[in-house]
Design an enzyme around this catalytic site. Sequence first.
Site, short mmCIF file in Angstrom:
data_model
loop_
_atom_site.label_atom_id
_atom_site.label_comp_id
_atom_site.label_asym_id
_atom_site.label_seq_id
_atom_site.Cartn_x
_atom_site.Cartn_y
_atom_site.Cartn_z
N LYS A 113 28.98 49.97 37.56
CA LYS A 113 28.45 48.89 38.27
C LYS A 113 26.96 49.44 39.05
O LYS A 113 26.05 48.66 39.34
CB LYS A 113 29.49 48.48 39.23
CG LYS A 113 30.49 47.85 38.81
CD LYS A 113 31.32 47.04 39.84
CE LYS A 113 32.72 46.41 39.42
NZ LYS A 113 33.55 45.77 40.50
N LYS A 200 34.45 44.74 27.10
CA LYS A 200 35.52 43.99 27.85
C LYS A 200 34.89 42.74 28.37
O LYS A 200 34.17 42.32 28.70
CB LYS A 200 35.83 44.83 28.96
CG LYS A 200 37.03 44.31 30.00
CD LYS A 200 37.08 45.15 31.10
CE LYS A 200 36.15 44.62 32.21
NZ LYS A 200 36.52 45.37 33.37
N LYS A 203 34.14 38.89 34.17
CA LYS A 203 33.55 37.85 35.22
C LYS A 203 32.02 38.00 35.66
O LYS A 203 31.18 36.90 35.90
CB LYS A 203 34.36 37.77 36.52
CG LYS A 203 35.66 37.32 36.81
CD LYS A 203 36.21 37.19 37.83
CE LYS A 203 37.63 37.71 37.99
NZ LYS A 203 37.98 38.57 39.15
P1 TYM Z 1 39.49 42.05 38.73
O1 TYM Z 1 39.30 40.89 39.50
O2 TYM Z 1 38.26 42.95 38.28
O3 TYM Z 1 40.57 41.93 37.84
C1 TYM Z 1 41.89 41.58 37.94
C2 TYM Z 1 42.87 42.02 36.91
O4 TYM Z 1 42.45 41.42 35.44
C3 TYM Z 1 42.55 42.61 34.80
N1 TYM Z 1 41.50 42.41 33.76
C4 TYM Z 1 41.71 42.28 32.27
N2 TYM Z 1 42.73 42.54 31.64
C5 TYM Z 1 42.46 42.57 30.14
N3 TYM Z 1 41.50 42.31 29.74
C6 TYM Z 1 40.23 42.20 30.51
N4 TYM Z 1 38.94 41.85 29.79
C7 TYM Z 1 40.28 42.12 31.72
N5 TYM Z 1 39.60 41.94 32.92
C8 TYM Z 1 40.04 42.20 33.94
C9 TYM Z 1 42.10 44.01 35.70
O5 TYM Z 1 42.65 45.01 34.91
C10 TYM Z 1 42.98 43.57 36.94
O6 TYM Z 1 44.22 43.68 36.66
N6 TYM Z 1 40.25 46.18 41.24
C11 TYM Z 1 41.08 45.20 40.73
C12 TYM Z 1 41.73 44.50 41.97
C13 TYM Z 1 42.43 45.08 43.03
C14 TYM Z 1 43.78 45.46 42.68
C15 TYM Z 1 44.14 45.99 44.00
C16 TYM Z 1 44.66 45.50 41.57
C17 TYM Z 1 42.09 45.19 44.17
N7 TYM Z 1 43.08 45.76 44.88
C18 TYM Z 1 45.67 46.43 44.18
C19 TYM Z 1 45.87 46.09 41.97
C20 TYM Z 1 46.53 46.43 42.86
C21 TYM Z 1 40.48 44.20 39.58
O7 TYM Z 1 40.14 44.85 38.72
O8 TYM Z 1 40.29 43.23 39.77
#
Ligand code: TYM
Length: 337
Positions: A113, A200, A203
């Site tokens: 990022k 991947k 968003k």
């Molecule tokens: P975020 O919003 O980026 O992603 C949310 C969840 O979606 C999963 N994910 C995917 N899984 C499979 N294939 C993909 N292409 C893909 N893109 C996203 C992510 O692995 C995630 O599980 N940092 C976290 C948010 C967070 C969090 C936490 C998670 C903040 N605090 C505490 C667990 C526990 C995240 O990646 O958000």
Amino acid sequence: MPRKRVLSGVQPTGALHLGNWLGAIRNWVELQKTHETFFCVVDLHAITVPHDPATLAENTLSTAAQYMACGIDPKISSIFIQSHIAAHSELCWLLNCVTPLNWMERMIQFKEKAIKHGDNVSVGLLDYPVLMAADILLYDADLVPVGEDQKQHLELARDIAQQRINSKFGVLDKPLLKVPEPLIIKEGAKVMSLSNGRNKMSKSDPNEGSRIALLDPPDLIKKKIKRAKTDPKIGLEFDNPSRPEAENLLSLFSLMSGIDKKTAAEKCSEMGWGTFKPLLTDATIAALEPIQNRYKELIQKPEELNQVLADGRATAEEVAQSTLDRIKAAVGLLKKI
Ligand code: TYM
């Protein structure tokens, strides 16, 4: 025996996509039947990169509604907004003060990022994984169901709990913080982009056609799958590293249609892309239809949604506050009277 605890979250940075569903939320739905579950919308994480203040609140509520539309049941799970519980930011600060800077600089997502945002990289972006550790550790979570990309952040949360809190401030047989385990379910753990099978699904990809959002209408899903990248070979297959698009779209077909991988591979082994894509389109539209219908109902009732979030917050805050008090006392802060 008390049920094991689960915590996870998604950022309200835009429409949730198939990766978020298959990698995370779908697994939460199963876990809530057997575990004590906490699911937050991590709005404080969403502001670590430049964001639009005019849409953040709306996206936050919409994300909570999408959790419920996917099957998270507020009667058995606590659904809440991260910024509504001050303990997340407070524990983050306490953890910041014991986390070595060089642990943070190693984080792959930060590096990726940071390249994208150049001079605009905030301290918050560097600190993102510590706030995530605070989210998890506040609830003494046993399990954290996430996609593959979050593995390194989970390892950091474990290291902070074990090496920086328990071993420095705890007593041996009574750890201050529970050391959480990641739960990464292989199927769906890494959904790839529709425009490049080696990236991947994300968003933040500026190309909307690279992802299918859970709320995309059927004609848009059809268009996106029609334009999805393919290769010149006939027949879809798994485990051919030179064909990442075949691997990704065939996995999606298996997951969307509920057909196991082996059967899906047999069914599509001699199929041309022109025959396969309509099958994938129909399966995707059918899988998302119930979610979209439930979402339309839920989003029309903001008072009910707000009540769910208030209830979720009350349950979550009690747990979070007691952990925070424990850590504050352990690091030696003067108790409030
Ligand atoms: P975020 O919003 O980026 O992603 C949310 C969840 O979606 C999963 N994910 C995917 N899984 C499979 N294939 C993909 N292409 C893909 N893109 C996203 C992510 O692995 C995630 O599980 N940092 C976290 C948010 C967070 C969090 C936490 C998670 C903040 N605090 C505490 C667990 C526990 C995240 O990646 O958000």
